[in-house]
Design an enzyme around this catalytic site. Structure first.
Site, PDB file in Angstrom:
ATOM      1  N   ILE A  70      29.755  46.295 -14.820  1.00 50.93           N
ATOM      2  CA  ILE A  70      28.801  46.132 -15.918  1.00 50.93           C
ATOM      3  C   ILE A  70      28.009  44.842 -15.700  1.00 50.93           C
ATOM      4  O   ILE A  70      28.561  43.807 -15.327  1.00 50.93           O
ATOM      5  CB  ILE A  70      29.526  46.088 -17.274  1.00 50.93           C
ATOM      6  CG1 ILE A  70      30.202  47.437 -17.548  1.00 50.93           C
ATOM      7  CG2 ILE A  70      28.559  45.745 -18.406  1.00 50.93           C
ATOM      8  CD1 ILE A  70      30.953  47.487 -18.850  1.00 50.93           C
ATOM      9  N   GLY A 126      33.268  48.490 -13.915  1.00 49.90           N
ATOM     10  CA  GLY A 126      32.695  49.724 -14.425  1.00 49.90           C
ATOM     11  C   GLY A 126      32.535  50.793 -13.370  1.00 49.90           C
ATOM     12  O   GLY A 126      32.535  51.991 -13.683  1.00 49.90           O
ATOM     13  N   ASP A 129      35.681  52.636 -13.491  1.00 46.01           N
ATOM     14  CA  ASP A 129      35.633  53.519 -14.661  1.00 46.01           C
ATOM     15  C   ASP A 129      34.922  54.821 -14.314  1.00 46.01           C
ATOM     16  O   ASP A 129      35.373  55.910 -14.679  1.00 46.01           O
ATOM     17  CB  ASP A 129      34.882  52.841 -15.816  1.00 46.01           C
ATOM     18  CG  ASP A 129      35.632  51.676 -16.413  1.00 46.01           C
ATOM     19  OD1 ASP A 129      36.838  51.804 -16.659  1.00 46.01           O
ATOM     20  OD2 ASP A 129      35.001  50.627 -16.647  1.00 46.01           O
ATOM     21  N   GLU A 149      38.186  43.649 -14.829  1.00 41.97           N
ATOM     22  CA  GLU A 149      37.966  43.196 -16.194  1.00 41.97           C
ATOM     23  C   GLU A 149      38.858  42.049 -16.653  1.00 41.97           C
ATOM     24  O   GLU A 149      38.416  41.164 -17.386  1.00 41.97           O
ATOM     25  CB  GLU A 149      38.111  44.377 -17.162  1.00 41.97           C
ATOM     26  CG  GLU A 149      36.929  45.324 -17.187  1.00 41.97           C
ATOM     27  CD  GLU A 149      36.951  46.354 -16.072  1.00 41.97           C
ATOM     28  OE1 GLU A 149      36.085  47.238 -16.057  1.00 41.97           O
ATOM     29  OE2 GLU A 149      37.852  46.273 -15.200  1.00 41.97           O
ATOM     30  N   ASP A 157      37.800  48.817 -20.890  1.00 41.76           N
ATOM     31  CA  ASP A 157      37.722  49.665 -22.077  1.00 41.76           C
ATOM     32  C   ASP A 157      36.860  50.915 -21.905  1.00 41.76           C
ATOM     33  O   ASP A 157      36.563  51.604 -22.878  1.00 41.76           O
ATOM     34  CB  ASP A 157      37.214  48.867 -23.283  1.00 41.76           C
ATOM     35  CG  ASP A 157      35.870  48.184 -23.040  1.00 41.76           C
ATOM     36  OD1 ASP A 157      35.248  48.445 -21.994  1.00 41.76           O
ATOM     37  OD2 ASP A 157      35.451  47.387 -23.903  1.00 41.76           O
TER      38      ASP A 157
END
Length: 276
Positions: A70, A126, A129, A149, A157
């Site tokens: 991110i 990310g 993810d 993270e 998350d």
């Protein structure tokens, strides 16, 4: 569908191919995930999902990396934007923002068409993810991964902590997530995160294109059903899973695809299936 996006690009490399490519397209930022991505990505997947000319989606990164995570500017703006004397309202707003971002990643699983991740360079935060939500994953030897993270003082998350244990095992997921250590493409293969490691990006592109075309040539009803049943069965007991597939097949098994598959077998030819 192939219109202009700020964070991604959609390509069809051959006019007759039913394999479409979605590129994370911010190479100057290592394909870091911006606010635009979380709006555009699920919209693009939904468009591809509804397009009968699309059978398989390959997800890749433009430039030298797959995804660097991110965008830190996004995290900074979120942090500043949540400063308030009302902790309850601040927390509720942040939760809504997180849920929107989660749905953007889950859009990969919601897409009926198989999504194949091809990873080169960095796959961090990310990026992990994203690939854990994909149906099949491949990478190059030089690729590296990191569940980053915890080093940014947050718990991942957007899905890694939920999906990674089912892929690499609970203990491995715990170790990777707590240490935030970088691990190679070869280790990713040993862990089961990727199915195959290719010598180079070019070899991976050629090899995965052939795999995708093979999947695209199969019955779309069978492919869509297989993806949906596998994903749904993760949360079911054995008996519930068997009941689910019985119900699914009772609705779609007696199809023209089945007739065509049997005819092709008997006639020793390749089957040709209608688009979905």
């Amino acid at each position: 569908m192939e219109g202009k996006y700020k964070s991604i690009e959609i390509k069809r490399k051959s006019p007759n191919s039913r394999v479409f490519y979605v590129y994370l397209n911010r190479p100057s930022r290592g394909n870091a995930l911006s606010p635009d991505f979380f709006v555009e990505f699920p919209e693009a997947l939904s468009s591809l999902d509804q397009n009968p000319n699309v059978a398989v989606i390959i997800l890749a990164g433009a430039g030298p990396h797959f995804c660097s995570g991110i965008d830190l500017q996004t995290l900074t703006s979120q942090s500043k934007g949540t400063v308030s004397n009302d902790g309850g309202r601040t927390g509720e707003k942040l939760r809504r923002e997180i849920k929107v971002m989660q749905r953007s990643i889950t859009a990969i699983e919601d897409c009926r068409k198989p999504v194949i991740a091809v990873v080169h360079g960095a796959c961090v935060g990310g990026g992990v993810d994203i690939v854990t939500a994909c149906d099949i994953r491949y990478c190059t030897e030089s690729a590296f991964f990191c569940v980053k993270e915890v080093d940014l003082a947050i718990a991942a998350d957007l899905g890694s902590l939920q999906r990674l244990p089912a892929i690499v095992g609970f203990g491995n997921a715990m170790e990777l997530s707590l240490t935030a250590r970088r691990f190679s493409g070869l280790e990713a293969k040993e862990l089961g995160l990727v199915t195959k490691v290719f010598d180079s990006k070019e070899a991976m592109e050629d090899g995965v294109a052939a795999i995708a075309e093979g999947i695209a040539s199969k019955s779309p009803l069978a492919v869509v059903g297989t993806k949906r049943v596998l994903i749904r069965s993760r949360d079911l007991t054995m008996d519930q899973g068997l009941d689910y597939i019985a119900t699914w097949n009772s609705g779609v098994l007696l199809s023209e695809d089945l007739n065509e598959a049997i005819s092709a077998q008997l006639q020793k030819r390749k089957p040709v299936f209608a688009k979905l």
